[in-house]
Scaffold this motif. Sequence first.
Motif, mmCIF file in Angstrom:
data_model
loop_
_atom_site.group_PDB
_atom_site.id
_atom_site.type_symbol
_atom_site.label_atom_id
_atom_site.label_comp_id
_atom_site.label_asym_id
_atom_site.label_seq_id
_atom_site.Cartn_x
_atom_site.Cartn_y
_atom_site.Cartn_z
ATOM 1 N N HIS A 21 0.830 -1.195 0.000
ATOM 2 C CA HIS A 21 0.000 0.000 0.000
ATOM 3 C C HIS A 21 0.871 1.254 0.000
ATOM 4 N N ALA A 22 1.887 1.268 0.867
ATOM 5 C CA ALA A 22 2.763 2.435 0.961
ATOM 6 C C ALA A 22 3.528 2.666 -0.331
ATOM 7 N N ALA A 23 4.042 1.592 -0.930
ATOM 8 C CA ALA A 23 4.812 1.729 -2.173
ATOM 9 C C ALA A 23 3.929 2.231 -3.309
ATOM 10 N N ALA A 24 2.718 1.697 -3.407
ATOM 11 C CA ALA A 24 1.793 2.137 -4.457
ATOM 12 C C ALA A 24 1.466 3.622 -4.303
ATOM 13 N N ASN A 25 1.252 4.056 -3.081
ATOM 14 C CA ASN A 25 0.892 5.457 -2.876
ATOM 15 C C ASN A 25 2.068 6.407 -3.096
ATOM 16 N N LYS A 26 3.289 5.933 -2.903
ATOM 17 C CA LYS A 26 4.453 6.753 -3.249
ATOM 18 C C LYS A 26 4.505 6.982 -4.765
ATOM 19 N N VAL A 27 4.181 5.945 -5.517
ATOM 20 C CA VAL A 27 4.132 6.076 -6.971
ATOM 21 C C VAL A 27 3.050 7.073 -7.369
ATOM 22 N N LEU A 28 1.877 6.949 -6.783
ATOM 23 C CA LEU A 28 0.770 7.845 -7.130
ATOM 24 C C LEU A 28 1.085 9.289 -6.731
ATOM 25 N N ALA A 29 1.727 9.465 -5.571
ATOM 26 C CA ALA A 29 2.068 10.816 -5.130
ATOM 27 C C ALA A 29 3.009 11.494 -6.122
ATOM 28 N N ALA A 30 3.956 10.724 -6.659
ATOM 29 C CA ALA A 30 4.895 11.279 -7.640
ATOM 30 C C ALA A 30 4.186 11.683 -8.928
ATOM 31 N N GLU A 31 3.031 11.075 -9.181
ATOM 32 C CA GLU A 31 2.244 11.393 -10.372
ATOM 33 C C GLU A 31 1.212 12.487 -10.107
ATOM 34 N N GLY A 32 1.147 12.938 -8.849
ATOM 35 C CA GLY A 32 0.152 13.942 -8.501
ATOM 36 C C GLY A 32 -1.254 13.392 -8.435
ATOM 37 N N VAL A 33 -1.354 12.092 -8.113
ATOM 38 C CA VAL A 33 -2.644 11.396 -8.086
ATOM 39 C C VAL A 33 -3.001 11.067 -6.634
ATOM 40 N N PRO A 34 -4.263 11.212 -6.237
ATOM 41 C CA PRO A 34 -4.654 10.890 -4.859
ATOM 42 C C PRO A 34 -4.340 9.434 -4.502
ATOM 43 N N PRO A 35 -4.089 9.165 -3.225
ATOM 44 C CA PRO A 35 -3.753 7.805 -2.806
ATOM 45 C C PRO A 35 -4.938 6.857 -2.904
ATOM 46 N N ILE A 36 -4.616 5.580 -3.013
ATOM 47 C CA ILE A 36 -5.643 4.547 -2.882
ATOM 48 C C ILE A 36 -5.763 4.175 -1.406
ATOM 49 N N THR A 37 -6.866 3.562 -1.046
ATOM 50 C CA THR A 37 -7.071 3.155 0.342
ATOM 51 C C THR A 37 -6.346 1.839 0.629
ATOM 52 N N PHE A 38 -6.159 1.567 1.910
ATOM 53 C CA PHE A 38 -5.551 0.304 2.303
ATOM 54 C C PHE A 38 -6.408 -0.870 1.843
ATOM 55 N N ALA A 39 -7.721 -0.732 1.964
ATOM 56 C CA ALA A 39 -8.619 -1.819 1.541
ATOM 57 C C ALA A 39 -8.462 -2.095 0.050
ATOM 58 N N GLN A 40 -8.320 -1.049 -0.742
ATOM 59 C CA GLN A 40 -8.089 -1.257 -2.172
ATOM 60 C C GLN A 40 -6.793 -2.009 -2.419
ATOM 61 N N ALA A 41 -5.713 -1.546 -1.808
ATOM 62 C CA ALA A 41 -4.415 -2.195 -2.010
ATOM 63 C C ALA A 41 -4.474 -3.651 -1.610
ATOM 64 N N ARG A 42 -5.094 -3.926 -0.497
ATOM 65 C CA ARG A 42 -5.203 -5.310 -0.007
ATOM 66 C C ARG A 42 -5.954 -6.179 -1.007
ATOM 67 N N SER A 43 -6.993 -5.605 -1.615
ATOM 68 C CA SER A 43 -7.806 -6.382 -2.558
ATOM 69 C C SER A 43 -7.091 -6.623 -3.877
ATOM 70 N N PHE A 44 -6.022 -5.862 -4.158
ATOM 71 C CA PHE A 44 -5.296 -5.990 -5.418
ATOM 72 C C PHE A 44 -4.193 -7.046 -5.352
ATOM 73 N N ILE A 45 -3.929 -7.612 -4.182
ATOM 74 C CA ILE A 45 -2.818 -8.550 -3.991
ATOM 75 C C ILE A 45 -3.209 -9.945 -4.462
ATOM 76 N N GLY A 46 -2.252 -10.654 -5.065
ATOM 77 C CA GLY A 46 -2.496 -12.054 -5.386
ATOM 78 C C GLY A 46 -1.912 -12.509 -6.705
ATOM 79 N N HIS A 47 -1.893 -11.619 -7.693
ATOM 80 C CA HIS A 47 -1.428 -12.005 -9.024
ATOM 81 C C HIS A 47 -0.066 -11.406 -9.380
ATOM 82 N N GLY A 48 0.654 -10.881 -8.393
ATOM 83 C CA GLY A 48 1.963 -10.313 -8.657
ATOM 84 C C GLY A 48 1.927 -8.799 -8.786
#
Length: 222
Positions: A21-48
């Motif tokens: 979650h933290a790594a994804a939001n660092k990427v989004l912050a660098a793009e000027g994009v609002p962060p995703i929620t922890f629940a979203q990040a958790r739901s995205f895990i599983g396929h690499g």
Amino acid sequence: MMQAVVFDLDGTLIDSAPDLHAAANKVLAAEGVPPITFAQARSFIGHGSADLIRKVMLASGLGEDPDEHARLLEAFMVHYNGPPALTTPYPGVLDALARLEGSRVTMGLCTNKPGGPTEIALRHFGLERFMRVAAHGDTLEARKPDPAPLHHVFAELGAPGGLYVGDSEVDAETAERAGLPFALYTEGYRKTPVPELYHTYAFDHFDALPDIVARHFRTVTA
């Protein structure tokens, strides 16, 4: 008969969702994009990681451009490819693995996590010594839920089969397609109710796993 048990990593042995979650939001912050929620990040895990970034891009309105995906995935790996800062092993994991090792159970790992972060996590948490073979997201072209990586690990262990331990829909499908018994850790990243997932055993704490393994192999060798 060799008693072989193969484990998934994220959501099974370690709770890595906070670092992902933290790594994804660092990427989004660098793009000027609002962060995703922890629940979203958790739901995205599983396929690499590649699939996780694809889902992050879609959730954030960044589209599906392949070049942008490659760029953002590379940025994500820069943030994620270091020592775990927020990741923790699940309760009882190390004790359970030590008990299995003491019972002469041969263990391996099958994860869609990229090779670099997999190796770092195994060393960081002292899991490396338990895993005789590890297949990660870069080992084969195929990834779970394709059963090929799981079959690969059992073959490298020298076992015709054994027990697979995981936490998610991906793991359940992998085990079912591989024709192998599956022990479902219910406190990981699954979204589907337990009765609706393929499984042979289910447990909510790793204290229970050594007895499940012992009972399983008594049954198959009886």
